[in-house]
Motif scaffolding. Structure first.
Motif, mmCIF file in Angstrom:
data_model
loop_
_atom_site.group_PDB
_atom_site.id
_atom_site.type_symbol
_atom_site.label_atom_id
_atom_site.label_comp_id
_atom_site.label_asym_id
_atom_site.label_seq_id
_atom_site.Cartn_x
_atom_site.Cartn_y
_atom_site.Cartn_z
ATOM 1 N N UNK A 191 56.580 -43.996 67.496
ATOM 2 C CA UNK A 191 56.515 -43.995 68.961
ATOM 3 C C UNK A 191 56.624 -42.563 69.483
ATOM 4 N N UNK A 192 55.588 -41.753 69.250
ATOM 5 C CA UNK A 192 55.681 -40.323 69.579
ATOM 6 C C UNK A 192 55.863 -40.031 71.060
ATOM 7 N N UNK A 193 55.394 -40.942 71.944
ATOM 8 C CA UNK A 193 55.522 -40.707 73.384
ATOM 9 C C UNK A 193 56.792 -41.328 73.963
ATOM 10 N N UNK A 194 57.616 -41.930 73.106
ATOM 11 C CA UNK A 194 58.900 -42.497 73.539
ATOM 12 C C UNK A 194 58.724 -43.490 74.691
ATOM 13 N N UNK A 195 57.824 -44.460 74.479
ATOM 14 C CA UNK A 195 57.570 -45.449 75.535
ATOM 15 C C UNK A 195 58.280 -46.770 75.299
ATOM 16 N N UNK A 196 58.819 -47.002 74.092
ATOM 17 C CA UNK A 196 59.422 -48.289 73.774
ATOM 18 C C UNK A 196 60.952 -48.200 73.886
ATOM 19 N N UNK A 197 61.493 -48.922 74.842
ATOM 20 C CA UNK A 197 62.953 -48.933 75.081
ATOM 21 C C UNK A 197 63.557 -47.538 75.032
ATOM 22 N N UNK A 198 62.989 -46.585 75.788
ATOM 23 C CA UNK A 198 63.499 -45.201 75.706
ATOM 24 C C UNK A 198 64.958 -45.121 76.136
#
Length: 402
Positions: A390-397
């Motif tokens: 998840x390189x863009x940190x979009x999942x449950x950041x």
């Protein structure tokens, strides 16, 4: 704010691809039974898997079950019970601790939180029973890992990597678990009236014997009254569970009774009463009191658990009970403050372990590290794993760390 409720894996893929392209963070949830664990969500959009539901494959003879991630665990347990089978790691249900109805959790949430129950000493946790997953990474890429047979592990086991990731690496759409037959019967031997240190010694003796104890717990005086609606009474109860065939249980029970005859008053809990006791301990029912008093779930050395708790109580009011032979300590902070630094310092001082804040109000969870801070090397590995999935940190950041 948008609530996405996909009904197919393809729709999940579409939502995550949109979020990745827009770099729009998503809060990923199932039924929300564990929403109160972790830092509060800082997202405008929610991806709910509650409608991605249903068992897609169940082969009782092969001991394998595959289900959509949003399938309620209660539905799966009912299906398995019809065939006299179970998830052997007996996943705990966090719903009651957070004021929700029992049975609301999902099978995807079981893997995401790596749940387990009192049988963990013998059976392990969710990660030890997962066979395969279908998922969508934070890159917006669908992938599969594992399979439908037990011996299908080559290289890095991605399925196990999802266990305990709390939805921060990928969105699982389908999960495949190993299932096992239910024991023909179960019996619990309760030793009444022991102090915490006496209980620790009794549990260690029982677990080190040939009695094949599958679960060991201690509920101190005052806490015991909250188990099974008061059916245990108020005296402290040290509990040893035996499972298997009746002749075997009778032999092992006699062994334990002879071994512990001088420990204290012995009480035998049979069948449904035994199951009810362990279900309440599994789900932390003694602390499911409708409040927001902070509750900690501490994993540490069994021999040190009662000493850590005693040191804590000398400074702050707290209630406790013990599972996993003392290796799991449930703590309720009675004055309303989490005392995170104090709790974690005491755990370190008593041999180390992990303390997770599993109940507190949103303001506390935003200010206090809910999950145990990781050592630098482990943190670096976790960051590389996160960057890969998840390189863009979009999942449950931010759910697990700020």
């Amino acid at each position: 704010m948008t609530d996405f409720t996909p009904t197919t894996p393809e729709e999940v893929l579409s939502v995550v691809q949109w979020a990745a392209a827009e770099q729009a963070p998503l809060e990923v949830v199932g039924q929300g039974s564990k929403r109160g664990i972790g830092r509060p969500a800082q997202t405008e959009h929610t991806l709910s898997l509650s409608r991605l539901s249903g068992v897609t494959l169940y082969e009782p003879a092969e001991l394998v079950l595959t289900a959509r991630a949003g399938t309620p665990i209660a539905e799966i347990e009912k299906l398995l019970a019809d065939y006299n089978q179970q998830l052997d790691f007996e996943p705990l249900d966090y719903g009651p601790l957070h004021g929700q109805a029992a049975g609301a959790g999902t099978i995807g949430g079981v893997l995401a939180a790596n749940l387990s129950g009192p049988r963990r000493l013998k059976a392990g946790a969710a990660r030890d029973h997962i066979l395969g997953i279908n998922a969508v990474s934070g890159r917006g890429e669908a992938f599969k890992a594992g399979g439908r047979v037990v011996k299908n592990v080559t290289g890095y086991d991605v399925s196990k990597a999802m266990a305990g990731s709390w939805g921060t690496l990928a969105v699982c759409t389908d999960v495949t678990f190993k299932v096992l037959p239910v024991a023909e019967t179960e019996t619990t031997l309760a030793i009444r009236g022991l102090l915490d240190d006496q209980a620790a010694a009794a549990m260690a003796l029982a677990m080190g014997s040939s009695a094949e104890v599958s679960s060991a717990a201690h509920v101190p005086e005052g806490v015991a009254i909250s188990v099974v609606g008061g059916a245990l009474g108020s005296d402290a109860a040290t509990l040893l569970r035996l499972e298997g065939f009746p002749p075997s249980i009778a032999y092992r029970l006699n062994l334990l009774q002879d071994m512990l005859k001088n420990a204290g008053e012995l009480q035998v809990l049979l069948g449904d009463k035994s199951k009810a006791v362990w279900r309440d301990l599994r789900d932390c029912i003694p602390f499911a009191d409708g409040t927001h008093k902070p509750v900690w779930r501490v994993s540490m050395q069994p021999s040190e658990a009662h000493r850590m708790t005693l040191d804590l109580r000398q400074n702050v009011p707290a209630s406790a009970f013990y599972d996993w032979q003392g290796g799991l300590v449930w703590l309720r902070m009675e004055h309303g403050e989490p005392e995170a630094e104090r709790v974690r310092a005491l755990v370190r001082a008593h041999g180390g372990g992990h303390a997770t804040l599993v109940r507190a109000n949103a303001a506390v969870r935003a200010a206090v590290p809910v999950f145990a801070p990781q050592p630098p090397a482990l943190r670096a590995l976790a960051e590389r794993l996160k960057a890969s999935f998840d390189p863009h940190n979009i999942l449950n950041p931010g759910r697990m760390a700020g």
